[in-house]
Design a protein around this motif. Structure first.
Motif, PDB file in Angstrom:
ATOM      1  N   VAL A  10       0.848  -1.194   0.000  1.00  0.00           N
ATOM      2  CA  VAL A  10       0.000   0.000   0.000  1.00  0.00           C
ATOM      3  C   VAL A  10       0.883   1.243   0.000  1.00  0.00           C
ATOM      4  N   ALA A  11       0.559   2.195  -0.871  1.00  0.00           N
ATOM      5  CA  ALA A  11       1.287   3.469  -0.875  1.00  0.00           C
ATOM      6  C   ALA A  11       0.408   4.527  -0.229  1.00  0.00           C
ATOM      7  N   VAL A  12       0.975   5.268   0.731  1.00  0.00           N
ATOM      8  CA  VAL A  12       0.230   6.331   1.410  1.00  0.00           C
ATOM      9  C   VAL A  12       0.871   7.661   1.036  1.00  0.00           C
ATOM     10  N   LEU A  13       0.064   8.542   0.433  1.00  0.00           N
ATOM     11  CA  LEU A  13       0.594   9.820  -0.055  1.00  0.00           C
ATOM     12  C   LEU A  13       0.210  10.917   0.925  1.00  0.00           C
ATOM     13  N   GLY A  14       1.203  11.464   1.617  1.00  0.00           N
ATOM     14  CA  GLY A  14       0.939  12.479   2.634  1.00  0.00           C
ATOM     15  C   GLY A  14       1.223  11.863   3.997  1.00  0.00           C
ATOM     16  N   SER A  15       2.147  12.480   4.762  1.00  0.00           N
ATOM     17  CA  SER A  15       2.595  11.836   6.005  1.00  0.00           C
ATOM     18  C   SER A  15       2.212  12.637   7.241  1.00  0.00           C
ATOM     19  N   GLY A  16       1.164  13.468   7.112  1.00  0.00           N
ATOM     20  CA  GLY A  16       0.729  14.248   8.277  1.00  0.00           C
ATOM     21  C   GLY A  16       0.199  13.347   9.375  1.00  0.00           C
ATOM     22  N   VAL A  17      -0.534  13.949  10.321  1.00  0.00           N
ATOM     23  CA  VAL A  17      -1.049  13.180  11.463  1.00  0.00           C
ATOM     24  C   VAL A  17      -1.785  11.929  10.984  1.00  0.00           C
ATOM     25  N   MET A  18      -2.682  12.075  10.005  1.00  0.00           N
ATOM     26  CA  MET A  18      -3.452  10.912   9.562  1.00  0.00           C
ATOM     27  C   MET A  18      -2.622   9.978   8.680  1.00  0.00           C
ATOM     28  N   GLY A  19      -1.892  10.542   7.721  1.00  0.00           N
ATOM     29  CA  GLY A  19      -1.150   9.705   6.777  1.00  0.00           C
ATOM     30  C   GLY A  19      -0.170   8.769   7.458  1.00  0.00           C
ATOM     31  N   SER A  20       0.629   9.334   8.394  1.00  0.00           N
ATOM     32  CA  SER A  20       1.645   8.508   9.047  1.00  0.00           C
ATOM     33  C   SER A  20       0.987   7.406   9.882  1.00  0.00           C
ATOM     34  N   ARG A  21      -0.158   7.711  10.493  1.00  0.00           N
ATOM     35  CA  ARG A  21      -0.831   6.713  11.343  1.00  0.00           C
ATOM     36  C   ARG A  21      -1.578   5.657  10.526  1.00  0.00           C
ATOM     37  N   ILE A  22      -2.108   6.069   9.387  1.00  0.00           N
ATOM     38  CA  ILE A  22      -2.737   5.080   8.496  1.00  0.00           C
ATOM     39  C   ILE A  22      -1.650   4.115   8.007  1.00  0.00           C
ATOM     40  N   ALA A  23      -0.474   4.672   7.666  1.00  0.00           N
ATOM     41  CA  ALA A  23       0.651   3.831   7.226  1.00  0.00           C
ATOM     42  C   ALA A  23       1.005   2.814   8.314  1.00  0.00           C
ATOM     43  N   CYS A  24       1.045   3.283   9.569  1.00  0.00           N
ATOM     44  CA  CYS A  24       1.370   2.372  10.681  1.00  0.00           C
ATOM     45  C   CYS A  24       0.323   1.270  10.805  1.00  0.00           C
ATOM     46  N   HIS A  25      -0.951   1.614  10.622  1.00  0.00           N
ATOM     47  CA  HIS A  25      -1.983   0.582  10.811  1.00  0.00           C
ATOM     48  C   HIS A  25      -1.922  -0.466   9.698  1.00  0.00           C
ATOM     49  N   PHE A  26      -1.545  -0.062   8.501  1.00  0.00           N
ATOM     50  CA  PHE A  26      -1.362  -1.060   7.441  1.00  0.00           C
ATOM     51  C   PHE A  26      -0.158  -1.947   7.758  1.00  0.00           C
ATOM     52  N   ALA A  27       0.890  -1.349   8.330  1.00  0.00           N
ATOM     53  CA  ALA A  27       2.038  -2.155   8.748  1.00  0.00           C
ATOM     54  C   ALA A  27       1.603  -3.148   9.830  1.00  0.00           C
ATOM     55  N   ASN A  28       0.671  -2.732  10.707  1.00  0.00           N
ATOM     56  CA  ASN A  28       0.169  -3.621  11.764  1.00  0.00           C
ATOM     57  C   ASN A  28      -0.405  -4.911  11.205  1.00  0.00           C
ATOM     58  N   ILE A  29      -1.045  -4.818  10.015  1.00  0.00           N
ATOM     59  CA  ILE A  29      -1.701  -6.027   9.492  1.00  0.00           C
ATOM     60  C   ILE A  29      -0.796  -6.789   8.522  1.00  0.00           C
ATOM     61  N   GLY A  30       0.491  -6.383   8.484  1.00  0.00           N
ATOM     62  CA  GLY A  30       1.446  -7.185   7.709  1.00  0.00           C
ATOM     63  C   GLY A  30       1.642  -6.749   6.277  1.00  0.00           C
ATOM     64  N   VAL A  31       1.169  -5.541   5.949  1.00  0.00           N
ATOM     65  CA  VAL A  31       1.291  -5.048   4.576  1.00  0.00           C
ATOM     66  C   VAL A  31       2.569  -4.218   4.443  1.00  0.00           C
ATOM     67  N   GLU A  32       3.208  -4.285   3.274  1.00  0.00           N
ATOM     68  CA  GLU A  32       4.364  -3.408   3.013  1.00  0.00           C
ATOM     69  C   GLU A  32       3.849  -2.027   2.662  1.00  0.00           C
ATOM     70  N   VAL A  33       4.424  -0.988   3.275  1.00  0.00           N
ATOM     71  CA  VAL A  33       3.894   0.359   3.065  1.00  0.00           C
ATOM     72  C   VAL A  33       4.967   1.294   2.516  1.00  0.00           C
ATOM     73  N   LEU A  34       4.561   2.119   1.549  1.00  0.00           N
ATOM     74  CA  LEU A  34       5.425   3.193   1.060  1.00  0.00           C
ATOM     75  C   LEU A  34       4.760   4.507   1.472  1.00  0.00           C
ATOM     76  N   LEU A  35       5.453   5.302   2.293  1.00  0.00           N
ATOM     77  CA  LEU A  35       4.892   6.566   2.779  1.00  0.00           C
ATOM     78  C   LEU A  35       5.647   7.718   2.120  1.00  0.00           C
ATOM     79  N   LEU A  36       4.915   8.572   1.403  1.00  0.00           N
ATOM     80  CA  LEU A  36       5.570   9.654   0.654  1.00  0.00           C
ATOM     81  C   LEU A  36       5.076  11.030   1.100  1.00  0.00           C
ATOM     82  N   ASP A  37       5.939  12.046   0.945  1.00  0.00           N
ATOM     83  CA  ASP A  37       5.509  13.432   1.161  1.00  0.00           C
ATOM     84  C   ASP A  37       6.336  14.354   0.268  1.00  0.00           C
ATOM     85  N   ILE A  38       6.107  15.647   0.418  1.00  0.00           N
ATOM     86  CA  ILE A  38       6.780  16.592  -0.492  1.00  0.00           C
ATOM     87  C   ILE A  38       8.255  16.784  -0.134  1.00  0.00           C
TER      88      ILE A  38
END
Length: 810
Positions: A10-38
């Protein structure tokens, strides 16, 4: 049916309060995550000092890396285990947007501005491979506006996915399709959100603020207006709208402080602009005091003051002041007294409590009615505007705002027909309120249907407006809810336990004592459940539907016996507790324990002795007996000695294994997630599985018990080959305890408890490592427990815990 689609990356675009935490929750379920920002536009002084340029990778990924770091430092943590952080890779839009071609789902979480979101989607479209899911996390921008100018494949795989903050802990996930979204994409997201992310998934229409915030913000602002009308204080409102009403402890104003007044006001302003036909839009106009607070930048926690403000007095003690809404000055809080609230206290059942609350004759009762009648009117008129099915509004309020029951469920509890009459005659009116509910509710009553919900054959049904009949709530057919089957399927009960037939030869043993503590009635109930299962059934599940699985042994009972020095009685009770743990392990049928939330002391010991633990992802498990001056006495100490023995290898230093186990108990470590419970050694590899969605826990546990029974379950034999280290281990324990005491990390009494714990875990004063039986260790464990109960300092600790609810360090 959802298509065969796998989400591995899963790629998460935007690492603010919500983006970074959504990325963490996907990592919780065993998914590889790409977190990007400007990419930053200018260097920080520290970067300049190091001689870095804007081209340096550390600078280019600075924004995303520092956002992720901030998220990981928050408490409670967004991630199940520190080891999972490796699943999140970071990057930036310029260098790494091309990498999204390898990803199965792209989630956009950039700032709430349509122009910025559209420019990000333009970039995404260049690299995304056809068929990839693409969703936007927004709380207010109309979803259909985002796809203008996008390709047909993009539109077909695009929709809104609105997570609530913090995404790991809040259960609500709103899914907002557009007319172009393929139905199978929606079905897939609903399924994935429920099973994999553990969410209550609510399908929404593309209306302003969707469902949760539309009703939630209406409710909060309606209360804000009532405060003015009724001249209430901040603390009165938070007392009235807290747990007594089935709402979270943070109630109304404390919640506003945590969320931030600016966020609340943005949603309200958005609704004023975008929902011009909302009959109650006057409620979204801010009361004068709120406008003033926003002007003053008193936005809540982020600005260090809102409705509440933390200050220090001359002595350096912290105090929390509340805002006087008339003078806008902070003052000391006053105690709120209310006869109605007192009357609701003993009523455990939330539905019955609502009736008691509504009948109140004081200010609290008056407030309850003035708040709920307009709310019922409001939500009735939102159907079919924001949803065709009213139950989704209840789902959203429970999962997103932490209400125990949603507005239609409260209305049901008060009686639909009687309440309509009261709505007409209620004197206090809020902006836009006319005292009339939507016509479909009257039509429902005219059709002879008296309630919005009804349980039929153990399945919850809702009134379907189109067919004017009851239908099962979609997606809940395979859930097992004890509340729905208890009446017809109970086979035995006492004051603390109910045993229920789950079908297919599996029964369930449920505790319902205060905090689900374990006393004589629970011990009796578990033994009875094993007796019944061994005679007539195929397996047993132990779980319940309380707020917590179990807070551990009933220490009040232990306290009474210790104070009265009734050691024979205490010895018998502890032996019964140990025997119950052993029966959970050595019965002729499989026993599956299904814990969730707080699983402490005895609750943890029962889990450690189960054939299998089916636990919710949010399980906070630990042996916390040290806090009350004793060692685990229900088989927990024995079990840690046994597990250490199984880990001893010929070629390693056995003392280290022992030390790890010893410290887990000695420091009363409690896991912050199910994953961490395994890391701390409370769970054994191959003997546990994690359920993400709390609602599915019982059904999953039953399926596991059935699977064990079908595989030909064989009763295990008690162990007599547990290797204990004797004096060789005691040496480390005593040296460790002495150095901790010398460094003033622990008290004399802590040192004594540590030595007793070590004594049991090492098998006592043995000259060489020896193999012993479980019973040998249980007898030692019980003896040490009783000796500690005879200590005055232990009795003081138990008393302090009972009266103050926190551990005493004496």
């Amino acid at each position: 049916m959802h298509t065969n689609r796998n989400i591995r990356k899963v790629a998460v675009l935007g690492s603010g309060v919500m983006g970074s935490r959504i990325a963490c929750h996907f990592a919780n379920i065993g998914v590889e995550v790409l977190l990007l920002d400007i990419v930053p536009r200018e260097l920080l002084p520290a970067e300049e000092a190091k001689g870095l340029t804007l081209e340096h990778p550390a600078v280019r990924n600075r924004i995303v890396n520092s956002s992720l770091e901030t998220a990981l430092k928050t408490n409670p943590s967004p991630i199940y285990s520190k080891s999972y952080i490796s699943r999140v890779k970071t990057g930036n839009f310029d260098d790494n947007m091309k990498d999204i071609a390898q990803y199965d789902w792209v989630i956009e979480v950039v700032v709430e501005r349509l122009d910025i979101k559209k420019s990000v989607f333009e970039q995404v479209e260049q690299y995304r491979k056809p068929g990839t899911l693409i969703t936007s996390n927004t709380s207010g921008i109309p979803i259909h506006l985002m796809t203008e100018g996008r390709s047909d494949d993009f539109k077909a795989h695009f929709c809104g996915t609105h997570f609530f903050n913090p995404p790991r802990y809040l259960e609500l996930l709103e899914i907002i399709p557009t007319p172009a979204t393929k139905p199978e994409v929606v079905d897939f997201l609903v399924h994935f959100g429920d099973k994999m992310l553990g969410k209550t998934v609510v399908l929404c229409k593309d209306t302003p603020a969707f469902i949760g915030n539309r009703v939630g913000v209406y409710s909060m602002l309606a209360v804000a207006h009532l405060v003015e009308q009724m001249g209430l204080t901040v603390e009165e409102v938070d007392k009235y709208t807290g747990p007594a009403m089935g709402h979270p402890k943070s109630a109304t104003f404390r919640t506003a402080d945590v969320v931030g007044l600016d966020t609340l006001v943005n949603v309200a302003n958005g609704l004023t602009q975008n929902a011009p036909n909302d009959e109650a839009k006057g409620a979204f106009q801010l009361p004068a005091y709120l406008t003033k607070m926003v002007e003053n930048k008193w936005l809540g926690e982020k600005s260090k003051q809102g409705f509440y403000k933390k200050v220090k007095d001359e002595q350096g003690n912290s105090a929390i002041l509340s805002l006087d809404l008339k003078t806008l000055e902070y003052k000391e809080q006053t105690k709120v007294k209310s006869a109605t609230l007192e009357a609701t206290k003993p009523v455990e059942d939330i539905r019955k409590r609502m009736k008691v609350y509504e009948k109140g004759t004081d200010t609290a009762g008056q407030f309850f009615r003035a708040m709920h009648y307009p709310l019922f009117e409001y939500v009735s008129h939102r159907v079919p505007e924001i949803t065709d099915d009213f139950y989704r509004i209840d789902d959203a309020m429970r999962a997103g705002f932490g209400w125990e029951i949603g507005p239609f469920e409260v209305w049901d509890a008060l009686g639909v027909r009687e309440t309509i009459e009261k709505i007409k005659t209620e004197e206090k009116r809020l902006p836009g309120q006319t005292g009339t509910v939507a016509t479909w509710v009257q039509e429902m009553l005219d059709a002879g249907v008296e309630s919005f919900y009804k349980v039929i054959d153990g399945v919850r049904n809702y009134y379907d407006i189109k067919t004017k009949s009851y239908l099962p709530i979609p997606g809940t057919e395979d859930l097992i809810v004890l509340d729905h089957i208890r009446e017809s399927k109970t086979i035995w009960k006492n004051t603390g336990v109910t045993i229920t037939d789950l079908g297919d030869g599996i029964i369930n043993c449920e505790f319902h004592t205060k905090m689900n503590t374990i006393g004589g009635d629970v011990i009796q109930g578990i033994n009875k459940a094993i007796d019944i299962a061994e005679k007539e059934y195929r397996g047993l599940v132990i779980t319940n539907e309380g707020k917590n699985f179990s807070a551990g042994a009933n220490i009040g009972m232990i306290f009474m016996m210790a104070v009265e020095q009734d050691y024979d009685e205490l010895n018998m009770s502890v032996r019964m507790f140990q025997n119950t743990s052993m029966r959970i392990r050595y019965s002729s049928i499989p026993v599956v324990v299904a814990p969730f939330q707080m699983t402490l002391g005895g609750g943890c010991e029962f889990s450690m002795h189960a054939d299998f633990v089916q636990l919710h992802a949010e399980t906070y498990m630990g042996l916390v007996e040290f806090g009350v001056g004793v060692i685990p006495g229900g088989g927990g100490t024995k079990e840690f000695a046994l597990r250490a023995s199984d880990e001893f290898r010929a070629d390693q230093i056995t003392q280290n294994t022992l030390r790890e186990r010893f410290l887990t108990v000695g420091q009363a470590k409690v896991s912050t997630s199910a994953v961490e419970a395994a890391e701390l050694g409370y769970l054994e590899a191959g003997k546990y599985a994690i359920t993400m969605n709390r609602k599915r826990l019982l059904a999953d546990a039953k399926a596991k018990a059935l699977e064990l029974a079908n595989a030909g379950y064989v009763q295990p034999a008690p162990r007599n080959n547990i290797k204990v280290l004797g004096n060789q281990g005691l040496g480390i324990v005593y040296v460790g305890a002495s150095s901790m005491r010398a460094g003033n990390y622990i008290s004399d009494h802590d040192k004594k408890i540590s030595e007793k714990l070590g004594w049991v875990m090492c098998g006592g004063n043995l000259s060489a490592p020896t193999e012993v039986s479980e019973q040998y260790l249980l007898d030692m464990e019980r003896k040490a427990f009783l000796e500690l109960c005879a200590e005055r300092k232990t009795v003081e600790r138990i008393q302090f815990m009972l009266t103050k609810g926190k551990p005493l360090r004496n």
